[in-house]
Structures are given as C-alpha cells and as structure tokens.
Design a protein around this motif. Structure first.
Motif, PDB file in Angstrom:
ATOM      1  N   UNK B  55      54.184  37.596  48.227  1.00 15.79           N
ATOM      2  CA  UNK B  55      54.289  38.782  47.386  1.00 15.79           C
ATOM      3  C   UNK B  55      54.722  39.997  48.191  1.00 15.79           C
ATOM      4  N   UNK B  62      44.980  46.820  50.093  1.00 15.31           N
ATOM      5  CA  UNK B  62      44.812  48.030  49.294  1.00 15.31           C
ATOM      6  C   UNK B  62      45.343  49.290  49.972  1.00 15.31           C
TER       7      UNK B  62
ATOM      8  N   UNK C  51      55.741  38.811  42.571  1.00 12.82           N
ATOM      9  CA  UNK C  51      54.873  37.800  43.177  1.00 12.82           C
ATOM     10  C   UNK C  51      55.673  36.600  43.696  1.00 12.82           C
ATOM     11  N   UNK C 114      45.033  40.226  44.891  1.00  8.15           N
ATOM     12  CA  UNK C 114      43.810  41.030  44.803  1.00  8.15           C
ATOM     13  C   UNK C 114      43.628  41.600  43.391  1.00  8.15           C
ATOM     14  N   UNK C 115      42.355  41.754  42.943  1.00  6.86           N
ATOM     15  CA  UNK C 115      42.082  42.229  41.574  1.00  6.86           C
ATOM     16  C   UNK C 115      42.853  43.479  41.155  1.00  6.86           C
ATOM     17  N   UNK C 116      42.854  44.535  41.987  1.00  9.53           N
ATOM     18  CA  UNK C 116      43.546  45.759  41.564  1.00  9.53           C
ATOM     19  C   UNK C 116      45.035  45.485  41.374  1.00  9.53           C
ATOM     20  N   UNK C 117      45.592  44.591  42.200  1.00  4.87           N
ATOM     21  CA  UNK C 117      47.013  44.250  42.053  1.00  4.87           C
ATOM     22  C   UNK C 117      47.231  43.458  40.769  1.00  4.87           C
ATOM     23  N   UNK C 120      47.533  45.919  38.145  1.00  6.98           N
ATOM     24  CA  UNK C 120      48.887  46.486  38.205  1.00  6.98           C
ATOM     25  C   UNK C 120      49.902  45.513  37.608  1.00  6.98           C
ATOM     26  N   UNK C 121      49.775  44.228  37.941  1.00 10.60           N
ATOM     27  CA  UNK C 121      50.718  43.225  37.416  1.00 10.60           C
ATOM     28  C   UNK C 121      50.633  43.133  35.890  1.00 10.60           C
TER      29      UNK C 121
END
Lengths: 201, 201, 201
Positions: B55, B62, C51, C114-117, C120-121
């Motif tokens: 990716x 972060x 990704x 990662x969760x925050x990404x 965003x996705x």
C-alpha cells in the motif's frame, strides 16, 4: 519495427498537441514539457495502473521521455511554422489513436481481461492522455464535448474482436482494427459527423 | 532521526500551504483537511503508484495522517498569525522539497529504475502534491506557470548521480544533492530568477 | 444477495447523479457516459489502486459497466421526469454511501491496513467518485464545500470499529455502521446541519 515507428509518430503528434495547449495557457517551459509528456503517455500510464502492470510503461526505457523532449524542442522552436503542419499533425494523431487503441487492447488480452474491458483499456490508452492534459490546463476535456474521437477508438477496438472470429491471420485482424479507428475518425471529420445531440434545442 | 525530523518539518510546511490555498477557496473544514493532506502526501502517493509499491506510503503508519491533522489544527487556529511565519514556512517548504526529492530518487534506485526516471520520481515526490492541490482547487498548477521549483528538484536529483561518481562517502553525495536543491531554490527566489520566457512579448 | 442489490441501487444513484452534472455541462453522450461511470466507480477504483488490488474492481466482471449503461440510458431518456424521483434518488445515494463505506472498510481490513486507514478507505470509496466527477467537469468538488457527506461516512466507518468491541455478532456491527452513515446524512439534511464555519463573517 513498423509498429514502433507508428508508435513514435503517434507519441510525437500527441506531445505536440500538448505543447500547443500548454502554450495557449502561457505555461513556462517546465509546464509545457510536463503537459506534452502527460498528453503523450498519460493514457498508457492510466491503463498500466488499472491492470496493475508496474513500473508503468514510460519508466522502463528512455524512448518516450527522449521522443517527447525532442518533440517539445521542435514545437517550441517552430511554433509559428506549426500551422503548415496542421494536416500532417492531424494525420499523425489519427494514426496514433488507431495504434494506441490496439496496444491497449493487446495489453488487456495479455492480462486476461474481459473483451469489453479490453475495448475500454484501448480507448483509455488512446484518449486519456488528452483528458489529463485538459484537466491540468483547467478545461473540461475536449473529447467529452465534441468530435468523434473516443467513438472511433471504441469502434476500432470492437471490430478487432469481430475480425478475430473470421478465418484470417491474426495480424490482419489487428491491422484491420487500426484502419477502422483511423477511417472512422477521418470520415467523421471530413463530413463533420458528431455524436447525436441529446439536448433540446 | 535527522532525516525523519526534516521529513516531518517538510510535511508540516506542505500541509500548511494546502490549508492556505483551501481557505482562500472557502472550503469547509473537511475540504481544508483533504487539500492539506493531498498537498503533503500526493507526490509520494503518485510515486508509489507509478513504481507499484503498495500500500502507498501514508497507509503504512499513522505518522503522516497525525502530522497533517496537527498542522491543519494549528493553521486553522492561528491563520491570522501565519504571516509572521512566512519566512519559516518558506524555509520548511524549501528544505522539504530538497529531502522529498532525494526520498523519491532513493525509492527509484531501490526499485531498479533507470537514473533519469529516478530524477523524475524525485521531482514528482516533491512537486506533485502541489499539482494535485491546485487541480482540486480548480487552478492551473502554479509550478507550471512560475518559479524555479521543479527545476531545483531536477538539478538536485541530477547532481546526486554526479556526486556518486566522486570518491566520496555516499551519504555526502546524498546531503550534497539536498543542498543543491535547496540552494537553487533560495538563489532563484532571492534574485528573482525565472525560467526563460518562450513567448514573444 | 441483499448487499448486492443495495450495491447496485447505490451504483445506479451515483451514475444518475453523474448524468445530471454532465448534462448541465452540455457534454456529448460519450462524455455523459464517462462522467456517470466515473462517479459510480471512481471511489472504488482509487481505493483499489491505493491498496494495490489489481485489476481494479470494475474490470473483473460486467456488472458495473452494464448497470451504469442502463442507468445512463434511463436518465437520458427520462431526464424531464427525474425531478419526480428526486427523493428516491437521494435515498438510493444515501444508502449507497452507507454500503460503499463499509465495502471500503472491509477491503482495508482484508488487506491488513490500520483501522484509521480503513476508515479513510471507506470514505474514499463512498466519496471520491463524486470528487473525480467534479474535477472532470471543472468544478471544485462539492463535498469540499458543503453538506455533511464525507463526515457521515467517517462517522459510520468509525462506529464499526466501536461496534466490533461489543459482544454482538459481526454482521450486526456491519449493519449498525451502515445505519450510522445513513442516519447521520438524513438527520444532517433534514435539519440543515453543516460543518462549523471556520471563516470570520
């Protein structure tokens, strides 16, 4: 060898069309080069990204970057003479989209993509350099507004899948499809044929 | 550690430049954040896509998203005070393009890309965040129109391949190339040097 | 099956919104189709590129291209009647972003992002088709300027990670997150809630 020559003539025509649009917008020489480069290789780059073929085509050897550099130099030096080449450039451009379309179709087939998607990939290869050029120059892309341009590519690419059904050598199907694209565009421009108007007048 | 700090200072400067452009366009807070984020990471994202490194960089940890969030918060809160930081921001930005260029060059070398393409990748890393920012804000990208900006990156990246030929430690070549980019830009801005005008006046 | 139906209703709503914007700009029928297609699949395409999931989603089968073709045909033929469907279209669109957001989140999780990404996705999947549509039509993207749209997606996607902590079946967490996105948008539109103004009046 023959294909390669046509490919390069097409790249030159695309690059020069980029120079002309960029100069109209009064960009500086770096901007002019980038617009020319993007016009010439933007379609192939987008195609490679969509099917996941990396590094994208122009990164693999120096051909494209040198051809575009040469075309930019020529176009900037002889900008006042370019009007005498208008018909030649139009011809290069038309032959260029014919070949670029088939390059995209072949790449799609090699990547095992469905036929309709190959037609889309061919059209993207031929047309989206111009789309990115227009976006960078803050214009609505010209191929969304007028001219039988993408339509010629779609017809040419589609005809390839038809010709492949015929009992002929695959090379003839390939060349036939290129001719369909080129002739569609030539006929459309000659007789001022446009897509049907979907708006009330 | 040292590189990391510079990288983050550059990201902050890029993000703040995004905030300023977005606020001028009266975007809402979501739009301001997206423009800031795209300005800071757009160049690196395009580089990763072109060479096929997924990716893309900002998805892996972060750091970038948090740095941009902090920079946006700071810039929105202290927008009236930002003018006092103008010189600092210009310096961050200049150091930023110096380092970003070399990050792109190194990534290209690691991916076995030809030298000239590495120079292109470095320039894309440093400059195309700003290009995407300007497109999203419906402007012709500023680096196509004025200022020695991309040119500084091209010179810096090229000098690296020169310095590598010298009998010096590779780290010095790296730092030397960053300095070439930074000094080119500083000198060009100080003495108001621009690319030669290719238009008749 | 249920998800698939919703996915297709969302795609139809997105495509029709593309047709309406494109017709306002007086694009030709090819341009109208491309804008509709890009609006419907642009977000998912950008997500797959970021990704590194190739070929991108709409290349894998004919579903999307046929659905968009149908929607364009319908919208162009019944353009004068579309105003009677305004509420239905708004509902499709709102359900669409609810589902598209979660499709993006799930894809991110499957790719070990990662969760925050992933949030965003999800937001990119739901919102960036409209962003690309607006750029191609030479407008500053509408979601950067007004409306709680991306915010609804961010809230919905975030709520999923919260719901997953609860001792409930994962499917309920999924559906709950979709409902959060949908309700946020409905409530915001109903009560004309917008993001806080960051500019002095």
């Amino acid at each position: 060898m023959f294909y390669l020559t046509i490919d390069i003539l097409g790249t030159i025509a695309f690059a020069i069309s980029g120079v002309l649009v960029a100069m109209e917008k009064k960009l500086d020489i770096f901007g002019v080069f980038i617009i020319a480069f993007v016009t010439a290789i933007g379609g192939g780059t987008l195609r490679d990204i969509l099917i996941g073929d990396f590094p994208v085509v122009w990164m693999r050897d120096y051909t494209y970057i040198l051809v575009v550099l040469g075309a930019v130099l020529f176009a900037v030096l002889f900008v006042n003479q370019l009007k005498y080449f208008r018909k030649t450039l139009f011809l290069f451009d038309t032959i260029g989209i014919g070949l670029f379309t088939m390059v995209g179709v072949e790449k799609g087939l090699a990547a095992d993509i469905l036929p309709i998607m190959c037609i889309a990939l061919g059209t993207i290869t031929a047309c989206f350099g111009g789309v990115i050029r227009d976006i960078l120059c803050n214009e609505i892309p010209v191929i969304f507004r007028k001219e039988v341009y993408a339509t010629a590519c779609i017809l040419g690419a589609s005809s390839y899948f038809l010709f492949r059904q015929l009992p002929i050598n695959i090379e003839y199907a390939y060349i036939g499809a290129i001719l369909v694209t080129i002739l569609t565009r030539l006929v459309a421009v000659k007789f001022k044929i446009a897509l049907p108007n979907i708006y009330k007048r």
